[in-house]
Design an enzyme around this catalytic site. Structure first.
Site, mmCIF file in Angstrom:
data_model
loop_
_atom_site.group_PDB
_atom_site.id
_atom_site.type_symbol
_atom_site.label_atom_id
_atom_site.label_comp_id
_atom_site.label_asym_id
_atom_site.label_seq_id
_atom_site.Cartn_x
_atom_site.Cartn_y
_atom_site.Cartn_z
ATOM 1 N N ARG A 20 -0.176 11.295 8.363
ATOM 2 C CA ARG A 20 0.251 10.533 9.542
ATOM 3 C C ARG A 20 -0.183 11.273 10.809
ATOM 4 N NH1 ARG A 20 5.593 10.643 8.609
ATOM 5 N NH2 ARG A 20 5.488 8.921 7.147
ATOM 6 N N HIS A 76 -6.303 8.843 4.752
ATOM 7 C CA HIS A 76 -6.161 9.357 3.385
ATOM 8 C C HIS A 76 -7.346 10.256 3.041
ATOM 9 C CE1 HIS A 76 -3.050 6.403 3.036
ATOM 10 N NE2 HIS A 76 -3.876 5.386 3.037
ATOM 11 N N HIS A 97 -6.622 4.394 9.986
ATOM 12 C CA HIS A 97 -6.226 3.000 9.863
ATOM 13 C C HIS A 97 -4.737 2.826 10.107
ATOM 14 C CE1 HIS A 97 -5.548 4.760 5.854
ATOM 15 N NE2 HIS A 97 -4.560 3.891 5.747
ATOM 16 N N GLN A 103 -2.843 6.513 10.446
ATOM 17 C CA GLN A 103 -2.892 7.459 9.338
ATOM 18 C C GLN A 103 -4.284 7.517 8.738
ATOM 19 O OE1 GLN A 103 -1.095 4.889 5.707
ATOM 20 N NE2 GLN A 103 0.262 4.978 7.520
ATOM 21 N N GLU A 132 -8.680 2.396 -0.940
ATOM 22 C CA GLU A 132 -7.822 1.217 -1.055
ATOM 23 C C GLU A 132 -8.476 -0.009 -0.436
ATOM 24 O OE1 GLU A 132 -4.326 2.649 0.919
ATOM 25 O OE2 GLU A 132 -4.991 2.014 2.896
#
Length: 312
Positions: free
Chosen positions: A194, A99, A174, A97, A116
């Site tokens: 995804r 972001h 990642h 996936q 993150e």
């Protein structure tokens, strides 16, 4: 009341296990507890206050009524509560996936993007994750490998152990691998694109949704540079500052929750007491404690490993 415990929202994603219940004491009656959102004001899973005069209120409800008093001045630059902290148990590998950053996510999803970091709490022998590509590839090769299901062949594989820190910038492809349990500190966002999910079926018996166009739009087709913090912190960026402390019976932590930021304390091992001049609260492994900005001096004593997050 400036210090209080939080009850997490739990997620039963198909790749999860039961270690958060068995090893971290998360209260959840289902068979699969993939994630526990231990600090969250996100609409998809809110933390609930479990102690003191605000018991049974959501954290977002308290913030709505007392935002300036408890969040701190460093949060004023954000329109919404800025972070989300999770415990994650990957019994099976997560999907590959990516972001988006804030600009793309605001335009297309009406949410923040997602920066993150992962703090590895446990990893089975040979456990690994994916982080970016082994070397830079073209957009044409990326699209071709997505269609042919050969993406894993060019991803950068990182073997991990307890105590490792992984920083995932927006646009970095990642996936958390099987056999890893970790704490994730991230922007308060639930936007995930995804790309590949090993052909798995969802609870409805259908293939899980993929987000190919969005992934192609935002993915950086390169190997990310190794992340190094400034030596004082596990990780620090404009959204969060994360520290790890080992609390010993003869070596408590003395700190200050000033007017600039609230303090999130996540206990990842052991038991401790968190006390200020006017109140005290006990916390054990798996529990999350919120300390309001402006609380002043506080002490964490006992025998515990903790992760402390503030807003820089």
């Amino acid at each position: 009341m400036n210090i209080f415990k939080l009850k997490p929202a739990c997620k039963d994603y198909l790749w999860g296990g039961h270690r958060l219940v068995e090893e971290f004491g998360i209260k959840y009656e289902g068979d699969v507890c993939a994630e526990a959102w231990v600090l969250s004001c996100h609409k998809d899973g809110e933390s609930i206050i479990t102690s003191g005069i605000h018991k049974n209120r959501t954290l977002s409800e308290l913030i709505a009524s007392e935002k300036d008093k408890i969040l701190g001045t460093n949060c004023s630059k954000f329109e919404e509560f800025p972070i989300l902290i999770k415990l994650i148990d990957a019994k099976k590998p997560l999907s590959i996936q990516v972001h988006p950053d804030d600009e793309y996510a605001r335009e297309h999803e009406n949410q923040y993007g997602k920066t993150e970091m992962w703090y590895i709490l446990g990893a089975e022998e040979g456990a690994f994750l994916y982080q970016g590509f082994e070397k830079e590839i073209t957009k044409e090769e990326f699209e071709k490998r997505i269609k042919e299901n050969t993406l894993e062949e060019v991803l950068h594989k990182v073997y991990v152990k307890k105590g490792d820190v992984i920083f995932i910038a927006p646009g970095t492809l990642h996936a958390i691998g099987a056999g890893i349990i970790l704490a994730e500190i991230q922007q308060s966002s639930n936007v995930t694109y995804r790309i590949y999910d090993y052909g798995r079926l969802g609870a409805d018996g259908r293939p899980r949704q993929l987000h190919i166009k969005q992934s192609i739009d935002v993915t950086k087709l390169e190997k990310p540079a190794p992340y190094t913090c400034d030596g004082e912190h596990l990780a620090k960026c404009k959204y969060f500052c994360v520290d790890q402390f080992s609390i010993k019976v003869d070596a408590p932590l003395n700190a200050v929750a000033d007017e600039k930021s609230f303090v999130s304390v996540l206990v990842v091992d052991g038991n401790c007491m968190i006390s200020s001049e006017s109140e005290e609260i006990t916390a054990r492994k798996g529990e999350s404690v919120f300390i309001s900005a402006g609380t002043g001096k506080y002490t964490i004593s006992g025998q515990a490993e903790i992760v402390v997050t503030t807003i820089p």
